[in-house]
Enzyme design. Sequence first.
Site, PDB file in Angstrom:
ATOM      1  N   GLY A  99       3.767  22.084  -1.929  1.00 60.79           N
ATOM      2  CA  GLY A  99       5.231  22.022  -1.831  1.00 60.79           C
ATOM      3  C   GLY A  99       5.919  23.371  -1.862  1.00 60.79           C
ATOM      4  O   GLY A  99       6.984  23.547  -1.264  1.00 60.79           O
ATOM      5  N   GLU A 113       7.401  27.359  -7.636  1.00 62.35           N
ATOM      6  CA  GLU A 113       7.234  25.913  -7.506  1.00 62.35           C
ATOM      7  C   GLU A 113       8.369  25.345  -6.658  1.00 62.35           C
ATOM      8  O   GLU A 113       9.453  25.931  -6.589  1.00 62.35           O
ATOM      9  CB  GLU A 113       7.207  25.310  -8.921  1.00 62.35           C
ATOM     10  N   ASP A 163      10.494  18.345 -11.959  1.00 59.10           N
ATOM     11  CA  ASP A 163      10.959  16.972 -12.108  1.00 59.10           C
ATOM     12  C   ASP A 163      10.759  16.570 -13.571  1.00 59.10           C
ATOM     13  O   ASP A 163      11.596  16.903 -14.416  1.00 59.10           O
ATOM     14  CB  ASP A 163      10.165  16.116 -11.110  1.00 59.10           C
ATOM     15  N   LYS A 191      15.472  19.059 -11.141  1.00 61.50           N
ATOM     16  CA  LYS A 191      16.076  17.746 -11.431  1.00 61.50           C
ATOM     17  C   LYS A 191      16.131  17.606 -12.943  1.00 61.50           C
ATOM     18  O   LYS A 191      15.275  16.952 -13.553  1.00 61.50           O
ATOM     19  CB  LYS A 191      15.182  16.625 -10.892  1.00 61.50           C
ATOM     20  N   PHE A 201      15.231  11.107  -4.055  1.00 59.63           N
ATOM     21  CA  PHE A 201      14.000  11.668  -3.518  1.00 59.63           C
ATOM     22  C   PHE A 201      14.346  12.735  -2.488  1.00 59.63           C
ATOM     23  O   PHE A 201      14.998  12.471  -1.484  1.00 59.63           O
ATOM     24  CB  PHE A 201      13.077  10.598  -2.920  1.00 59.63           C
ATOM     25  N   ARG A 224       7.865  18.263   5.342  1.00 60.55           N
ATOM     26  CA  ARG A 224       7.783  19.595   4.748  1.00 60.55           C
ATOM     27  C   ARG A 224       8.408  20.657   5.654  1.00 60.55           C
ATOM     28  O   ARG A 224       8.851  21.701   5.206  1.00 60.55           O
ATOM     29  CB  ARG A 224       6.320  19.996   4.507  1.00 60.55           C
TER      30      ARG A 224
HETATM   31  P1  IMP Z   1       6.705  17.148 -12.349  1.00 55.98           P
HETATM   32  O1  IMP Z   1       5.343  17.389 -12.902  1.00 55.98           O
HETATM   33  O2  IMP Z   1       7.186  15.737 -12.616  1.00 55.98           O
HETATM   34  O3  IMP Z   1       7.725  18.169 -12.760  1.00 55.98           O
HETATM   35  O4  IMP Z   1       6.561  17.091 -10.811  1.00 55.98           O
HETATM   36  C1  IMP Z   1       6.548  18.108 -10.023  1.00 55.98           C
HETATM   37  C2  IMP Z   1       5.974  17.736  -8.678  1.00 55.98           C
HETATM   38  O5  IMP Z   1       6.332  16.430  -8.222  1.00 55.98           O
HETATM   39  C3  IMP Z   1       6.562  18.701  -7.703  1.00 55.98           C
HETATM   40  O6  IMP Z   1       5.733  19.812  -7.587  1.00 55.98           O
HETATM   41  C4  IMP Z   1       6.633  17.897  -6.443  1.00 55.98           C
HETATM   42  O7  IMP Z   1       5.431  18.072  -5.728  1.00 55.98           O
HETATM   43  C5  IMP Z   1       6.747  16.464  -6.869  1.00 55.98           C
HETATM   44  N1  IMP Z   1       8.136  15.976  -6.761  1.00 55.98           N
HETATM   45  C6  IMP Z   1       8.981  15.668  -7.769  1.00 55.98           C
HETATM   46  N2  IMP Z   1      10.170  15.248  -7.311  1.00 55.98           N
HETATM   47  C7  IMP Z   1      10.090  15.287  -5.966  1.00 55.98           C
HETATM   48  C8  IMP Z   1      11.028  14.979  -4.902  1.00 55.98           C
HETATM   49  O8  IMP Z   1      12.189  14.568  -5.096  1.00 55.98           O
HETATM   50  N3  IMP Z   1      10.571  15.151  -3.653  1.00 55.98           N
HETATM   51  C9  IMP Z   1       9.314  15.601  -3.371  1.00 55.98           C
HETATM   52  N4  IMP Z   1       8.419  15.911  -4.324  1.00 55.98           N
HETATM   53  C10 IMP Z   1       8.802  15.751  -5.616  1.00 55.98           C
HETATM   54 MG    MG Z   2       4.218  20.064  -6.222  1.00 55.37          MG
END
Ligand code: IMP
Ligand code: MG
Length: 178
Positions: free
Chosen positions: A43, A97, A101, A129, A150, A163
């Site tokens: 990402g 990054e 999220d 977020k 999303f 992407r």
């Molecule tokens: P976390 O571990 O929950 O903070 O997630 C992070 C990962 O989840 C990011 O590196 C993204 O790859 C994916 N992710 C979280 N939210 C989204 C979104 O809204 N769109 C696309 N990928 C997301």
């Molecule tokens: Mg990711």
Amino acid sequence: MNNDIEQVLYNQAQINHRMDEIASQLTAKYQDQCPLIVSVMTGAVVFTVEMIKRLKFKLNLDYVDVSSYADGTHAGKVKLVQDLSSSIEGRPVIIMEDIIDTGHTLKYLANLLKGRGAKSIEICALLDKPNRREVNVEADYVGFKVPNEFIVGYGLDYSGLYRNLPYIGILERSVYEN
Ligand code: IMP
Ligand code: MG
């Protein structure tokens, strides 16, 4: 493909402007430190490439790939799929990054790199977020805060797609709710 996007949140010009601002901050801070930039695949690839072109100091570039999974008892468990190829002992590290999220991914990564003796660790995220956070982790540099929707584009995917969109947008719900 554009029909799958409910709303464009930030266009290329807005992203460029914000990246210029963050790059100036980093350039002021990292002169003569030669940090290692750690890009989190896949990402962060677009953001990383666009950012490093703006950084006016010596740096090295490496990447990791992580995947998260829930195993029933441990929601948000993170696993390292591809490790760094460089040693980070004694080095300043900047993690790049796409989005923070729940925070599990970055918490895991930051702890891992700290344990390997990085001199310092900073987190630079294109998107945040904040309302979704489950563990306490904050980025040192954030491009934009986004709502609990999303998000795709500029490296962020849904099921491997979108992407390559040159903007950041909200994915139409019908794409993933059927
Ligand atoms: P976390 O571990 O929950 O903070 O997630 C992070 C990962 O989840 C990011 O590196 C993204 O790859 C994916 N992710 C979280 N939210 C989204 C979104 O809204 N769109 C696309 N990928 C997301
Ligand atoms: Mg990711």
